[in-house]
Design an enzyme around this catalytic site. Structure first.
Site, mmCIF file in Angstrom:
data_model
loop_
_atom_site.group_PDB
_atom_site.id
_atom_site.type_symbol
_atom_site.label_atom_id
_atom_site.label_comp_id
_atom_site.label_asym_id
_atom_site.label_seq_id
_atom_site.Cartn_x
_atom_site.Cartn_y
_atom_site.Cartn_z
ATOM 1 N NE ARG A 74 98.281 31.245 -57.579
ATOM 2 C CZ ARG A 74 97.417 31.269 -56.571
ATOM 3 N NH1 ARG A 74 97.803 30.957 -55.355
ATOM 4 N NH2 ARG A 74 96.163 31.619 -56.771
ATOM 5 C CB VAL A 75 102.477 35.212 -55.119
ATOM 6 C CG1 VAL A 75 101.866 35.952 -53.939
ATOM 7 C CG2 VAL A 75 103.929 34.827 -54.813
ATOM 8 N N GLY A 76 99.361 34.014 -54.685
ATOM 9 C CA GLY A 76 97.932 34.299 -54.805
ATOM 10 C C GLY A 76 97.543 35.601 -54.151
ATOM 11 C CG ASP A 77 93.530 35.794 -52.787
ATOM 12 O OD1 ASP A 77 93.974 34.648 -53.024
ATOM 13 O OD2 ASP A 77 92.598 36.006 -51.987
ATOM 14 C CB THR B 242 88.772 31.620 -49.120
ATOM 15 O OG1 THR B 242 89.331 30.337 -49.377
ATOM 16 C CG2 THR B 242 87.255 31.519 -49.142
ATOM 17 N N GLY B 243 89.493 31.246 -52.131
ATOM 18 C CA GLY B 243 89.106 30.804 -53.473
ATOM 19 C C GLY B 243 90.183 31.122 -54.489
ATOM 20 C CG LEU B 244 91.058 31.268 -59.373
ATOM 21 C CD1 LEU B 244 92.088 30.153 -59.314
ATOM 22 C CD2 LEU B 244 90.294 31.197 -60.692
ATOM 23 N N GLY B 245 92.575 32.907 -56.201
ATOM 24 C CA GLY B 245 93.206 34.179 -55.883
ATOM 25 C C GLY B 245 93.343 35.131 -57.056
ATOM 26 C CB SER C 108 94.392 24.441 -48.448
ATOM 27 O OG SER C 108 93.466 24.569 -47.412
ATOM 28 C CB THR D 158 92.733 28.910 -47.503
ATOM 29 O OG1 THR D 158 93.556 28.154 -48.366
ATOM 30 C CG2 THR D 158 93.217 30.347 -47.477
#
Ligand code: SD4
Length: 332
Positions: A220-223, A243-246, A90, A192
């Site tokens: 897609r871009v996360g947090d 960390t986790g679902l951004g 990750s 991560t």
């Protein structure tokens, strides 16, 4: 259902992320108190703390600080350890790809002056944390994306590398058989890195680096690379990272929230718990996804909290380099 229809229908809450059996049956919207451990309320300077079980990364960061180095250098070098670890799926090389088979990386870094640099959707470069630092130091901008970020990295001397390892390619090919978007809490996202450090001068820096959610949509871009969401540092107050679902961290600007709560007098532990509380109180589907936060304040007190069981932090102080399970909201 055609894949396109599936994507359209997949609201964040219906992504189908599987919750661990042990966390079912909680009382909603009730923050579990008493999350602080003795390690948390202790003031330790210097200190390094990171998301998940990453002892080699915290060890490297600690070595930099112990030798008199700055927190910023410790963060970069600490994060680079996991980025270079091909077995970690990750972050960096070996990261699981998006649903088209491309490994795309997000990273950011923030220093004691409040300067910030980030790369989003970066491909073919093993050390996005270092490219993010170059963005901060060598450009008039704070975020570079995609091809532009990659071109910038080459101009700065970074080498092109294939980041898709055989193991990750195999995993992706297995996923393609069903193409179901069902990441499992704490399993695919276990390394991560969000890292915070205070050096011997008492100065704070932080970084965050990830390949994002496995099998995400292209683009897609996360947090993780977004200031205030995946990371925020204010050297007068403290720092936080996620960390986790951004998507859920982005919607509540979690790391900035935690730093502001600490500014108002909350301990890092209380601030992390309140930020998790903000997510669960706004989202009745919180049983389906994980978010974990870590924080440190100017005194070297730390905090960490997650929605579900299974999140952990690695903390390096003078005393030890230790992996600590986080307290969590969703009690059975
Ligand atoms: C993201 N927050 O891209 C990242 C993923 C992550 O542990 O942290 N996984 O949404």
């Amino acid at each position: 259902m055609k894949r396109r229809t599936f994507i359209q229908n997949a609201s964040l809450s219906s992504l189908g992320i599987v919750a661990a059996a042990s966390v079912i049956g909680c009382k909603e919207n009730e923050i579990v108190k008493g999350g602080a451990t003795s390690n948390n309320s202790e003031s330790t300077i210097p200190v390094v703390i990171a998301t998940w079980n990453v002892p080699n990364s915290t060890k490297k960061a600690w070595e930099v600080i112990e030798n008199g180095g700055a927190a910023l250098d410790a963060i970069e070098q600490g994060c680079m350890v996991e980025e270079a670890n091909a077995e970690g799926q990750s972050v960096g090389i070996g990261g699981l790809p998006d649903r088209d088979g491309n490994v795309t990386l997000d990273a950011c870094i923030m220093n004691k002056e409040g300067n910030y640099g980030a790369v989003v959707y970066l491909q073919n470069i093993k050390h996005p944390i270092s490219v993010a630092r170059k963005v901060m130091e060598n450009t008039p901008h704070v975020i570079l994306a995609g091809k532009g970020a990659e071109q910038f990295a080459y101009a700065e001397g970074f080498q092109k590398e294939n980041l898709l390892t055989e193991a990750s390619k195999k995993a992706w090919e297995g996923w393609k058989k069903t193409s179901e978007y069902k990441p499992i809490i704490n399993i695919e996202n276990h390394d991560t890195i969000g890292m915070l450090a205070i050096d011997k001068n008492g100065d704070i820096s932080g970084g965050c680096t990830t390949s994002g959610l496995a099998y995400k949509m292209a683009g897609r871009v996360g947090d993780s690379p977004i200031i205030g969401s995946g990371l925020f540092i204010d050297n007068e107050v403290g720092g936080a990272t996620a960390t986790g679902l951004g998507e859920e961290v982005l919607k509540t600007v979690g790391s900035f929230l935690i730093v502001e709560l600490m500014r108002q007098g909350k301990s890092p532990q209380e601030a992390c718990e309140e930020a998790i509380g903000r997510i669960v109180s706004k989202n009745k589907d919180f049983k389906d996804f994980q978010v974990g936060y870590i924080a440190v304040n100017k005194k070297g007190e730390t905090g960490y909290f997650s929605i579900h069981e299974g999140f952990s932090v690695t903390k390096h102080s003078e005393k030890e380099n230790i992996n600590i399970p986080s307290k969590f909201f969703n009690k059975a």
